[in-house]
Design a protein around this motif. Structure first.
Motif, PDB file in Angstrom:
ATOM      1  N   VAL A  84       0.865  -1.177   0.000  1.00 19.81           N
ATOM      2  CA  VAL A  84       0.000   0.000   0.000  1.00 19.81           C
ATOM      3  C   VAL A  84       0.901   1.226   0.000  1.00 19.81           C
ATOM      4  N   GLU A  85       0.491   2.263  -0.718  1.00 22.03           N
ATOM      5  CA  GLU A  85       1.269   3.502  -0.745  1.00 22.03           C
ATOM      6  C   GLU A  85       0.940   4.355   0.468  1.00 22.03           C
ATOM      7  N   VAL A  86       1.984   4.904   1.077  1.00 22.70           N
ATOM      8  CA  VAL A  86       1.824   5.727   2.271  1.00 22.70           C
ATOM      9  C   VAL A  86       2.609   7.017   2.066  1.00 22.70           C
ATOM     10  N   ASP A  87       1.952   8.136   2.258  1.00 17.22           N
ATOM     11  CA  ASP A  87       2.625   9.432   2.168  1.00 17.22           C
ATOM     12  C   ASP A  87       3.426   9.696   3.432  1.00 17.22           C
ATOM     13  N   PHE A  88       4.588  10.314   3.259  1.00 12.55           N
ATOM     14  CA  PHE A  88       5.433  10.690   4.384  1.00 12.55           C
ATOM     15  C   PHE A  88       5.994  12.084   4.125  1.00 12.55           C
ATOM     16  N   PRO A  89       5.195  13.133   4.388  1.00 18.36           N
ATOM     17  CA  PRO A  89       5.609  14.503   4.075  1.00 18.36           C
ATOM     18  C   PRO A  89       6.891  14.925   4.773  1.00 18.36           C
ATOM     19  N   GLU A  90       7.216  14.294   5.913  1.00 20.76           N
ATOM     20  CA  GLU A  90       8.420  14.679   6.657  1.00 20.76           C
ATOM     21  C   GLU A  90       9.691  14.090   6.052  1.00 20.76           C
ATOM     22  N   GLY A  91       9.551  13.270   5.022  1.00 23.02           N
ATOM     23  CA  GLY A  91      10.712  12.619   4.436  1.00 23.02           C
ATOM     24  C   GLY A  91      11.687  13.598   3.807  1.00 23.02           C
ATOM     25  N   VAL A  92      12.965  13.278   3.885  1.00 22.76           N
ATOM     26  CA  VAL A  92      14.010  14.099   3.274  1.00 22.76           C
ATOM     27  C   VAL A  92      14.404  13.523   1.922  1.00 22.76           C
ATOM     28  N   GLN A  93      14.676  12.230   1.879  1.00 25.53           N
ATOM     29  CA  GLN A  93      15.003  11.559   0.624  1.00 25.53           C
ATOM     30  C   GLN A  93      13.748  11.053  -0.079  1.00 25.53           C
ATOM     31  N   HIS A  94      12.787  10.543   0.723  1.00 26.32           N
ATOM     32  CA  HIS A  94      11.554   9.985   0.164  1.00 26.32           C
ATOM     33  C   HIS A  94      10.339  10.496   0.941  1.00 26.32           C
ATOM     34  N   ARG A  95       9.323  10.914   0.201  1.00 24.41           N
ATOM     35  CA  ARG A  95       8.099  11.392   0.845  1.00 24.41           C
ATOM     36  C   ARG A  95       6.898  10.496   0.548  1.00 24.41           C
ATOM     37  N   LYS A  96       7.170   9.364  -0.040  1.00 27.54           N
ATOM     38  CA  LYS A  96       6.131   8.380  -0.293  1.00 27.54           C
ATOM     39  C   LYS A  96       6.788   7.000  -0.356  1.00 27.54           C
ATOM     40  N   PHE A  97       6.178   6.028   0.315  1.00 28.36           N
ATOM     41  CA  PHE A  97       6.693   4.667   0.326  1.00 28.36           C
ATOM     42  C   PHE A  97       5.573   3.688   0.006  1.00 28.36           C
ATOM     43  N   THR A  98       5.948   2.569  -0.566  1.00 24.94           N
ATOM     44  CA  THR A  98       5.057   1.421  -0.648  1.00 24.94           C
ATOM     45  C   THR A  98       5.499   0.437   0.416  1.00 24.94           C
ATOM     46  N   ILE A  99       4.617   0.155   1.368  1.00 25.96           N
ATOM     47  CA  ILE A  99       4.968  -0.753   2.456  1.00 25.96           C
ATOM     48  C   ILE A  99       4.033  -1.962   2.429  1.00 25.96           C
ATOM     49  N   ALA A 100       4.455  -3.038   3.053  1.00 23.62           N
ATOM     50  CA  ALA A 100       3.662  -4.257   3.095  1.00 23.62           C
ATOM     51  C   ALA A 100       2.312  -3.998   3.764  1.00 23.62           C
ATOM     52  N   ARG A 101       1.283  -4.517   3.154  1.00 20.75           N
ATOM     53  CA  ARG A 101      -0.082  -4.278   3.625  1.00 20.75           C
ATOM     54  C   ARG A 101      -0.280  -4.742   5.065  1.00 20.75           C
ATOM     55  N   GLY A 102       0.339  -5.855   5.422  1.00 16.03           N
ATOM     56  CA  GLY A 102       0.113  -6.425   6.749  1.00 16.03           C
ATOM     57  C   GLY A 102       0.590  -5.557   7.886  1.00 16.03           C
ATOM     58  N   ILE A 103       1.536  -4.656   7.626  1.00 13.08           N
ATOM     59  CA  ILE A 103       2.080  -3.818   8.693  1.00 13.08           C
ATOM     60  C   ILE A 103       0.995  -2.964   9.329  1.00 13.08           C
ATOM     61  N   ARG A 104       0.057  -2.513   8.523  1.00  9.40           N
ATOM     62  CA  ARG A 104      -0.968  -1.594   9.018  1.00  9.40           C
ATOM     63  C   ARG A 104      -1.993  -2.290   9.909  1.00  9.40           C
ATOM     64  N   GLU A 105      -1.924  -3.616  10.004  1.00 12.91           N
ATOM     65  CA  GLU A 105      -2.872  -4.359  10.824  1.00 12.91           C
ATOM     66  C   GLU A 105      -2.410  -4.498  12.274  1.00 12.91           C
ATOM     67  N   TYR A 106      -1.245  -3.933  12.600  1.00 13.56           N
ATOM     68  CA  TYR A 106      -0.670  -4.099  13.943  1.00 13.56           C
ATOM     69  C   TYR A 106      -0.362  -2.736  14.561  1.00 13.56           C
ATOM     70  N   ASP A 107      -0.430  -2.694  15.888  1.00 18.85           N
ATOM     71  CA  ASP A 107      -0.239  -1.436  16.606  1.00 18.85           C
ATOM     72  C   ASP A 107       1.228  -1.055  16.733  1.00 18.85           C
ATOM     73  N   ALA A 108       2.110  -2.039  16.856  1.00 17.69           N
ATOM     74  CA  ALA A 108       3.531  -1.760  17.082  1.00 17.69           C
ATOM     75  C   ALA A 108       4.390  -2.708  16.261  1.00 17.69           C
ATOM     76  N   LEU A 109       5.536  -2.200  15.845  1.00 17.19           N
ATOM     77  CA  LEU A 109       6.501  -2.983  15.068  1.00 17.19           C
ATOM     78  C   LEU A 109       7.745  -3.209  15.921  1.00 17.19           C
ATOM     79  N   VAL A 110       8.176  -4.457  16.025  1.00 17.47           N
ATOM     80  CA  VAL A 110       9.394  -4.805  16.752  1.00 17.47           C
ATOM     81  C   VAL A 110      10.344  -5.477  15.767  1.00 17.47           C
ATOM     82  N   SER A 111      11.528  -4.927  15.627  1.00 20.74           N
ATOM     83  CA  SER A 111      12.489  -5.352  14.615  1.00 20.74           C
ATOM     84  C   SER A 111      13.500  -6.331  15.201  1.00 20.74           C
ATOM     85  N   LEU A 112      13.744  -7.427  14.479  1.00 21.29           N
ATOM     86  CA  LEU A 112      14.681  -8.465  14.924  1.00 21.29           C
ATOM     87  C   LEU A 112      15.797  -8.634  13.889  1.00 21.29           C
TER      88      LEU A 112
END
Length: 389
Positions: A117-145
């Motif tokens: 899904v495309e997500v706008d990120f106006p605060e971006g310096v290099q990129h102000r729009k990203f395509t991120i995995a749809r499933g990410i938006r189904e969760y409240d918090a992201l924990v990176s391993l």
């Protein structure tokens, strides 16, 4: 304000030993409720670069994944996981890495990292729009391993770079094509982290990877699980443990510049075990200063005499064609030789993204360093030694 990083010794991947180390790391930060206040669901993002067995040290070890998942499940969170590999389907790679079986045994959901899904990120310096995995938006918090490994483009891959797997499928290759410069590419990664805002990072460096990483390097025991809310501080701390100046890691320098975190030693507070226990002075990683060409007039000379390049070792190449499939350059730099079932590299087209070196299943592509660059590196090292002595 300081950025805490916790260093916890772990002697191996025995499930009990890993679980004790993980619980200790979480306790130092107040537990899952303190890290993800108000959240009811947590998405775990391991490093699943390609489908390799856990002992190859290419992916986050399933014992680490299991221990972190148990911490959140026991605290009452709904837990899912996902990643978008560089090559192969998410399910096949997760299965080969041993994580899919663990997830199913614990009731951890396998999340959609194939569709975006495309997500706008106006605060971006290099990129102000990203395509991120749809499933990410189904969760409240992201924990990176993340997994601690060397990398051809960014020197090392760790906490900051792990979030590139939140971009689904071939779009990762598009970023490499549009942003071949390591500094600008790292700036994009920082923007991506600022958009996703992972709540916590658990670095698997029990067995890290040195040399020809991130897939074909050598497993290297460090005995370390590292924890932080700050991915820049985490990467910088582990860089220092392998005697790599964080200034040479573009995700660290750009991460601090854009406010993601800090790489400066005086701004990082270390918790847990003595860092000296984990030092690896002879860790095999490229320590030369980065070259950032700024004048188009000199770019051909810079590319030829100063920039690292992917190099094919013919005796190891099996002609599988994986490198030609993933090359993001247009036109492609990797091409088949007529009459010989082996690829070659057209360096005039090569953007030095090192995706081919990253995914080659046979370790047949290395990072080459031009002779002039090696000589300049030795001169730089001698100056630094003289200044220090």
């Amino acid at each position: 304000m300081s950025s805490p990083v916790a260093l916890v010794f772990c002697p191996g991947y025995d499930e009990g030993e890993v679980e004790r180390a993980v619980r200790r790391g979480f306790a130092l930060f107040g537990g899952p409720e303190a890290l993800c206040p108000g959240a009811k669901s947590v998405l775990l993002k391991p490093n699943l670069l390609v489908g390799e067995a856990p002992e190859r040290a290419v992916t986050t070890h399933p014992a680490v994944f299991r221990a972190v998942a148990k911490v959140f499940l026991e605290a009452g969170y709904r837990v899912g996981f996902g990643d978008s590999p560089a090559f192969g389907s998410p399910e096949s790679v997760a299965k080969k890495a041993g994580i899919l079986e663990v997830a199913r045994s614990l009731g951890v959901d396998f999340v959609d990292f194939t569709h975006g899904v495309e997500v706008d990120f106006p605060e971006g310096v290099q990129h102000r729009k990203f395509t991120i995995a749809r499933g990410i938006r189904e969760y409240d918090a992201l924990v990176s391993l993340p997994k601690w490994k060397t990398h051809g483009l960014t020197r090392v891959t760790g906490a900051v770079k792990n979030q590139l797997g939140c971009v689904p499928g071939v779009r990762k290759g598009e970023y490499h094509f549009r942003i071949p410069d390591a500094t600008l590419f790292s700036r994009m990664l920082v923007d991506l982290n600022r958009l996703l805002r992972p709540a916590f990072f658990v670095m698997d460096a029990v067995v890290a990877m040195e040399g020809n990483g991130p897939r074909n390097g050598k497993p290297r025991f460090m005995g370390l699980l590292a924890f932080s809310r700050d991915p820049v501080a985490l990467d910088a701390t582990l860089a220092r443990l392998i005697h790599l100046d964080p200034v040479l890691v573009p995700t660290c320098s750009e991460g601090e510049r854009l406010g993601l975190g800090t790489w400066r030693k005086e701004a990082i507070v270390l918790w847990g075990d003595d860092p000296g226990r984990f030092e690896q002075r002879d860790f095999e990683v490229l320590r030369m200063p980065r070259v950032a060409p700024s004048r188009k007039l000199f770019l051909p000379l810079v590319r030829r005499f100063l920039l690292p390049y992917p190099a094919i070792r013919r005796e190891l190449c099996k002609g599988c064609g994986v490198c030609t499939e993933v090359c993001p350059a247009h036109p492609q730099a990797l091409r088949w030789n007529e009459g010989v079932h082996l690829p070659s590299i057209e360096y005039a087209q090569c953007i030095r993204c090192f995706v081919c070196q990253e995914v080659c299943p046979h370790g047949a592509i290395l990072v080459g360093v031009p002779l002039v660059r090696r000589m300049l590196g030795k001169w730089h090292d001698s100056l630094c030694s003289s200044a220090g002595g």
